[in-house]
Design an enzyme around this catalytic site. Structure first.
Site, PDB file in Angstrom:
ATOM      1  N   SER A 173     -58.209  86.973 -90.770  1.00  0.00           N
ATOM      2  CA  SER A 173     -56.362  87.165 -90.864  1.00  0.00           C
ATOM      3  C   SER A 173     -56.086  87.002 -92.447  1.00  0.00           C
ATOM      4  O   SER A 173     -56.754  88.038 -93.087  1.00  0.00           O
ATOM      5  CB  SER A 173     -55.632  86.038 -90.136  1.00  0.00           C
ATOM      6  OG  SER A 173     -54.281  86.305 -90.299  1.00  0.00           O
ATOM      7  N   THR A 174     -55.574  86.209 -92.777  1.00  0.00           N
ATOM      8  CA  THR A 174     -55.001  85.857 -94.137  1.00  0.00           C
ATOM      9  C   THR A 174     -56.286  86.062 -95.291  1.00  0.00           C
ATOM     10  O   THR A 174     -57.031  85.200 -95.007  1.00  0.00           O
ATOM     11  CB  THR A 174     -54.247  84.783 -94.772  1.00  0.00           C
ATOM     12  OG1 THR A 174     -53.337  84.504 -93.575  1.00  0.00           O
ATOM     13  CG2 THR A 174     -53.691  84.620 -95.868  1.00  0.00           C
ATOM     14  N   HIS A 200     -55.742  90.904 -88.525  1.00  0.00           N
ATOM     15  CA  HIS A 200     -54.339  90.610 -88.126  1.00  0.00           C
ATOM     16  C   HIS A 200     -53.290  91.312 -89.321  1.00  0.00           C
ATOM     17  O   HIS A 200     -53.495  90.920 -90.534  1.00  0.00           O
ATOM     18  CB  HIS A 200     -53.831  89.187 -88.106  1.00  0.00           C
ATOM     19  CG  HIS A 200     -54.511  88.144 -87.114  1.00  0.00           C
ATOM     20  ND1 HIS A 200     -54.432  87.045 -87.119  1.00  0.00           N
ATOM     21  CD2 HIS A 200     -55.045  88.731 -85.903  1.00  0.00           C
ATOM     22  CE1 HIS A 200     -55.232  86.453 -86.219  1.00  0.00           C
ATOM     23  NE2 HIS A 200     -55.347  87.433 -85.350  1.00  0.00           N
ATOM     24  N   MET A 293     -55.271  81.898 -91.001  1.00  0.00           N
ATOM     25  CA  MET A 293     -54.332  80.729 -90.564  1.00  0.00           C
ATOM     26  C   MET A 293     -54.688  80.815 -88.851  1.00  0.00           C
ATOM     27  O   MET A 293     -54.628  81.863 -88.346  1.00  0.00           O
ATOM     28  CB  MET A 293     -53.161  80.844 -91.199  1.00  0.00           C
ATOM     29  CG  MET A 293     -52.416  79.783 -90.637  1.00  0.00           C
ATOM     30  SD  MET A 293     -50.706  79.998 -91.487  1.00  0.00           S
ATOM     31  CE  MET A 293     -49.732  80.189 -89.833  1.00  0.00           C
ATOM     32  N   ASP A 296     -57.150  81.821 -83.711  1.00  0.00           N
ATOM     33  CA  ASP A 296     -57.396  83.106 -82.982  1.00  0.00           C
ATOM     34  C   ASP A 296     -59.159  83.227 -83.136  1.00  0.00           C
ATOM     35  O   ASP A 296     -59.464  83.193 -84.135  1.00  0.00           O
ATOM     36  CB  ASP A 296     -56.680  84.285 -83.403  1.00  0.00           C
ATOM     37  CG  ASP A 296     -57.046  85.512 -82.613  1.00  0.00           C
ATOM     38  OD1 ASP A 296     -57.216  85.378 -81.578  1.00  0.00           O
ATOM     39  OD2 ASP A 296     -56.749  86.712 -83.056  1.00  0.00           O
TER      40      ASP A 296
END
Length: 353
Positions: A173-174, A200, A293, A296
């Protein structure tokens, strides 16, 4: 008591500067200490106000967002969040910004001047607070871009070249775009395993991400298409806004995309991808959880190990993660086999192929 987060808001639109500032100032832990109408003014105000986080519009006069970001990362590294249009050029520039060191980005809902920016208000606040916790890279730490062969040459010595039924799943993600570039650019063209990636990211941006990674990698990188047959040595990135699963049909693996409900807040979902991989028989599986973050991928890891204890689970270390949320949650399951710095993820993957 939580420290007040000082923010510099940069946008060439007076309206956008005002609305972004109002949204952020409404949070008790955020203070917009200054605004700037272009990149040059932003650089001056960084020196004057020493903000903790900078928001940058991508398209600005005098000095655009990418040039400003590059200057910041070279001379005075700070956590930066980009605000981008969802146009094709906006998506391409956003991917470039992630490479240059931006922590994250927020797509403007309806173009450069978004009257409906309130739709991303909560996301904006959340990402500013998150960015304030990130330690920016050291000055001049950005790697110079190497050729594809230079990136992957050193990994050939650990690659055995055998053709087997290994499949690789990656969730991030991030901070993910830069991490994915580090890994995919390092994989040699002889890599035989297909790679399935959930990053993401909203719609429109994953296509640009895939194109960029394909241009700098020896392996093929594509945005996944529903129903396509899986080829070895190809990386498939889940399209923004769609779940990606992998199924076996008549002896071949195929990509299955869907708009079913978000799973625990995410679509695409790392968990959904990992669940589908856990159902495949006669395949050796490697699952990698990297910077991001939240949690998941955690449920998917448990399912992978439950269905096949020999599945290899790799988590990125805290040292190299931009955000240690997803890897930390994976590690806490007790099912992770390897915890490695981002620079060693490729070697670790190839060790198990």
């Amino acid at each position: 008591m939580n420290k007040m987060v000082k923010v510099l808001v940069t946008d060439d639109s007076l309206f956008m500067r005002k609305i972004i500032s109002d949204f952020l100032n409404a949070h008790p832990q955020i203070s917009v200490v200054a605004t700037a109408k272009n990149g040059q003014e932003a650089l001056e105000k960084i020196n004057e106000f020493s903000p903790d986080v900078v928001t940058l519009d991508v398209e600005m006069p005098v000095l655009d967002g990418l040039s400003t970001l590059e200057n910041i990362m070279t001379h005075n590294p700070l956590p930066v969040i980009m605000l981008s249009s969802t146009t094709e050029s906006g998506a391409v520039n956003t991917i470039k910004a992630m490479e240059l060191g931006a922590i994250d980005f927020i797509p403007k809902p309806s173009g450069s001047i978004s009257l409906d920016l309130y739709k991303v208000k909560e996301e904006l606040i959340e990402k500013v607070l998150l960015a304030s916790t990130v330690i920016p890279p050291k000055k001049n730490s950005q790697k110079t871009e190497r050729t594809k062969s230079e990136n992957s040459k050193k990994y050939l010595k650990v690659f055995n070249g055998k053709v087997d039924n290994t499949i690789i799943g990656i969730g991030t993600s991030t901070g993910g775009p830069r991490a994915l570039q580090e890994i995919l650019c390092s994989l040699p063209k002889q890599t035989v395993a297909p790679i399935f990636i959930v990053q993401h990211m909203p719609p429109h941006f994953t296509k640009s991400l895939a194109n960029r990674l394909n241009s700098v990698s020896e392996i093929t990188v594509v945005e996944a298409v529903h129903g396509q047959k899986v080829e070895k040595g190809t990386a498939y990135i889940a399209p923004g806004g769609l779940h990606m699963e992998v199924a076996e049909q008549f002896g071949d693996l195929t990509i299955q995309l869907s708009e079913t409900e978000p799973f625990k807040g995410h679509r695409p979902s790392v968990n959904k991808l990992f669940y589908s991989l856990s159902l495949l028989r006669n395949y050796k599986k490697i699952a990698v959880v990297m910077t991001g973050m939240g949690t998941d991928g955690t449920d998917g890891i448990l399912q992978l190990k439950k269905n096949d204890e020999s599945t290899v689970i790799i988590a990125e270390s805290e040292e190299s993660s931009v955000i240690f949320g997803m890897p930390k949650a994976a590690i806490q399951t007790g099912k992770v086999d390897e915890i490695v710095h981002l620079q060693h993820v490729t070697n670790t993957i190839l060790k198990y192929i």
